[in-house]
Design an enzyme around this catalytic site. Sequence first.
Site: not given
Lengths: 195, 298
Positions: A85, A176, A178
Amino acid sequence: MGFRIGVLALQGAVSEHIDAFRLAFELMGSTGQSSVIPVRNADEIPDLDGLAIPGGESTTISRLIDKNRMRGPIEEFEGGIFATCAGMVLMATNVDDPRLTTLGLIDMNVMRNAFGRQKESFEADLKIRGFDSPYHAIFIRAPVATSCGTGTEELSRIEKGIVAVRKGKHYALAFHPELSVDTRLHVRFLEGLHE
Amino acid sequence: MKLEELRFGTELLKRGFASMQKGGVIMDVVNAEQAMIAEETGAVAVMALERVPADIRKAGGVARMADPEIVMSIIDAVSIPVMGKVRIGHFVEAQVLEYLGVDMIDESEVLTPADEQYHIDKTKFKVPFVCGARNLGEALRRINEGAAMIRTKGEAGTGNIVEAVRHMRAIMGEIRMLKGMDSQEQIDFARDIEAPAELVIECARMGRLPVVNFSAGGVATPSDAALMMQLGADGVFVGSGIFKSSNPKIMAKAIVEAVNNFNNPEKIAQASRGLGDAMPGLDIHTLPEDQVLQYRGR
């Protein structure tokens, strides 16, 4: 073989990346030999195999990279960079916002907030080159790459543009990984580090 | 990829947005010029207001959502997220801010409450909410209503950190207590603090709130901001502390640096040099009870 991974800990989703890398180490059976640390000082960078630049605000992270004298060490870093991002924005050679000084490590044009504001943020199943099933991706005020230059590999594209790019050991992702439970991209990044 | 295959406004997107603010400073601004200063000095987001809390105190009367024209001018001026405040329980003000494109809504005790019984049902919105809390029970009630981020209430507009410290210590202390309890004791504790048992158990397991937890209400100096970070905050809201100081640009930069290096006294010392005057402070004990904002909402 083990990995020494750092997550740039200036601002943003740092602990999420640390947790995701720990999970990836476990899946690869390399927990014992591997480490992941938050990186706050420039002198910690050269010893790493890989560096993650997390999501957050690209304007803020860029300012703090300069304030903490990290720009040179990141630009000269010989390992792989896993940028998500805001990280993708910082990796680009060109961004649509002239106020932002990027690292310019991947030859691409990036548009910030390409989908609009937070209410336009979305989750979607993506086709990613090399994966045999869709990847559930989380886009939060996400950027896209409108074009990529030589030496880059386009891993995923949607109507708005390119959302996953690889250049050698570096990955730039508009979404994302994560925040997903799916660590396939973290694993793929790690596998590329010792090639 | 078709539009109908996309999912908007999910819990993960709301909490994910809040996670992206971590380690950051969110600054109160009242016009486009201040918003641009905030962006330039390293704010992760701005809070668009008609008046900063110190001026809301002075003005008295009923404090409401900002004029959409102010909000729009700030949205147009910056590329970082823009937040806005609505009155507690005023879900129509929230609908308006969501329509305008605000990235996060603060259901805030700084404005005059519109409902003394209920907070907004935040699960009905696509846009994420942040809410104030003084203790764990209050934080978990707000999360149960759909808040994607918690902040301490502190005492806004006073430039006095004492209440934010009290609230952060209460939340972190109660979570530390929980970790030493067995599951029956945790359920009993949930009843005592009037919070849903499943959220209490989740906190005990994670050792923290299940959402991002910022500090707000009284931050006036770089050391105040670093103090809140060391007490366990994920980031800091600065209200009147920046644009009521004598040199907002330098103060803003210094607070951003102190939050970034909150464990490094040398860097906090450097950032704190020659800042000029911080905002004038208020002793909270001298405030009449009806002017103590943190008692609004429970």
